[in-house]
Write an enzyme that holds these catalytic residues in place. Structure first.
Site, short mmCIF file in Angstrom:
data_model
loop_
_atom_site.label_atom_id
_atom_site.label_comp_id
_atom_site.label_asym_id
_atom_site.label_seq_id
_atom_site.Cartn_x
_atom_site.Cartn_y
_atom_site.Cartn_z
N SER A 18 45.34 31.49 47.23
CA SER A 18 44.72 30.62 46.48
C SER A 18 44.90 29.11 46.71
O SER A 18 44.15 28.82 48.09
CB SER A 18 45.41 30.64 45.03
N HIS A 27 42.56 38.08 41.57
CA HIS A 27 43.17 37.01 42.24
C HIS A 27 44.59 37.28 42.31
O HIS A 27 45.33 37.72 41.38
CB HIS A 27 42.88 35.76 41.32
N ASP A 53 37.70 39.15 41.91
CA ASP A 53 38.42 37.80 41.75
C ASP A 53 37.63 37.00 40.71
O ASP A 53 36.47 36.48 40.68
CB ASP A 53 38.64 37.12 43.07
#
Length: 426
Positions: free
Chosen positions: A245, A375, A342
């Site tokens: 991330s 994610h 995601d």
């Protein structure tokens, strides 16, 4: 009790619908992420809970009225969807082919040494405990200036021996939250078992920190690593970088900005290059909207908390914070990992970055797209996480073997084929 069964059944149905068709709108992205994240990566555990919840409420009178029967039907669909999620995850295959790097490992060697422990898949909290043969040194200060004290944790093989390859792990958290204790643990433990020394690094967070403080802190770690790696059994001349991330964004920047004086003030002469980069579900372009409704740099998070500049008045500042602005022919090898589902960082962000990096870099650029992955999928030691962790270990081990043998990098870009969940990813 019929209404209890209805609630359990409808909840199971909504969770599976969100897992297979996540919401991407601004208002729904975050709740969709959290629900999908837990549902997908803990699907076996959720399946047990759903079956138990439906069975108990049905057994204690849940079918005594029509709401219970509706709940039973919804629950059956939900359970079937959760089972399908497990099947998809079990099909995850990450194949590294035609990468231009010597990553092939003997099949018998792979079977004996590279498999992720099943016990961690059954009990995910076990990833918080160092695996057998792994020693952890915690809260080592690597940068101290006045009241600033930045710390790291070291994951290393318990046995001695020759100097080992090093890897730097950068946590995510939208540049404003997160800590070294929370992320990268399945990967660092697995790498340490296979002879790597991992450094889980903290850095200053916004809004107290202002870009590029985050990157400068990480460059300070590399300077520290060059001086202190031997104390932990690591080779000061071999370091790779990974992160997820915001950590994926920073990992890519670390790999692409070696030697850029702006990001290492006061230690401009230090070699801050790395041998390879493995960014997970990162943000790579803050200027061009691409998969975003507006450019990432134009969001209030970036303008008010991280970069603290107006996007329209100083777009150049956001361009400098974008990995795509630092693409270079001599970039180190990359292994980019992203989930197809995601909701926080759309998968198109990774695809366009990989395309542009392959067009520029003379080194291998491997791309793996996890079908059905959300994610932060690798925070939990799920089956998908296990396969990806094993692939990352093979990729990095191949790079280190290349380094140890003195093999030069390929002089032309490589074509990569990655097989994920049984299908090719371009």
């Amino acid at each position: 009790m019929p209404f209890a069964l209805l609630a359990v059944g409808v909840t199971a149905l909504l969770l599976t619908v969100n897992a297979h068709a996540p919401r991407y709108g601004a208002a729904l992205a975050v709740p969709s992420f959290f629900a999908g994240w837990l549902t997908i990566e803990l699907a076996p555990h959720l399946l047990v809970a759903e079956v138990a919840g439906i069975g108990l409420t049905a057994a204690y009178g849940g079918l005594g009225a029509w709401p219970g029967w509706v709940g039973l039907g919804a629950g059956a669909v939900g359970v079937a969807g959760t089972a399908a999620t497990i099947v998809a995850s079990r099909r995850t295959v990450v194949t590294l082919r035609e990468s231009g790097a010597p990553m092939e490992i003997d099949a018998s060697e792979t079977r004996k040494t590279s498999r992720y422990p099943i016990s961690h898949l059954i009990l995910p909290p076990l990833c918080l405990i160092p695996r057998p043969g792994v020693r952890v040194h915690r809260n080592i200060v690597f940068r101290q200036e006045g009241r600033l004290r930045l710390k790291l944790d070291v994951y290393r093989p318990a046995s001695g021996g020759d100097l080992r390859p090093g890897v730097m792990q950068i946590h995510g958290g939208a540049w404003v939250i997160g800590d070294k204790r929370e992320q990268g643990l399945p990967l660092l433990n697995h790498l340490a078992v296979h002879g790597w020394v991992g450094f889980n690094v903290n850095y200053r967070l916004s809004p107290r920190a202002t870009w590029p403080d985050h990157l400068i802190d990480l460059k300070h770690f590399i300077a520290w690593y060059r001086e202190h790696a031997r104390e932990y059994g690591a080779d000061p001349d071999f370091l790779c970088v990974t992160g997820g991330s915001a950590g994926g964004h920073l990992a890519a920047l670390v790999a692409l900005t070696a030697g850029e004086a702006e990001f290492q003030p006061g230690f401009e002469d230090v070699d801050t290059s790395v041998r390879g980069a493995v960014p997970f579900y990162g943000v790579y372009d803050l200027v061009e909207p691409g998969p975003w409704p507006v450019p990432m740099g134009a969001t209030s998070l970036m303008e008010r908390r991280v970069v603290k500049k107006s996007f329209t008045q100083d777009t150049e500042a956001f361009a400098k914070a974008s990995p795509v602005s630092h693409l270079r022919p001599d970039a180190p090898p990359f292994f980019v990992v992203h989930g197809s589902h995601d909701t926080l960082v759309p998968v198109a962000e990774a695809r366009r970055f990989v395309k542009r990096l392959r067009e520029t870099s003379h080194s291998p650029v491997v791309y793996a797209e996890m079908q059905g992955g959300q994610h932060a999928f690798d925070v939990f030691p799920s089956y998908r996480t296990a396969r990806v962790v094993e692939a990352v270990e093979r990729f990095l081990t191949g790079l280190h073997r290349q380094y140890a043998e003195g093999v030069r990098r390929p002089s032309v870009p490589s074509e990569i084929t990655d097989s994920v969940d049984g299908g090719p990813v371009g």
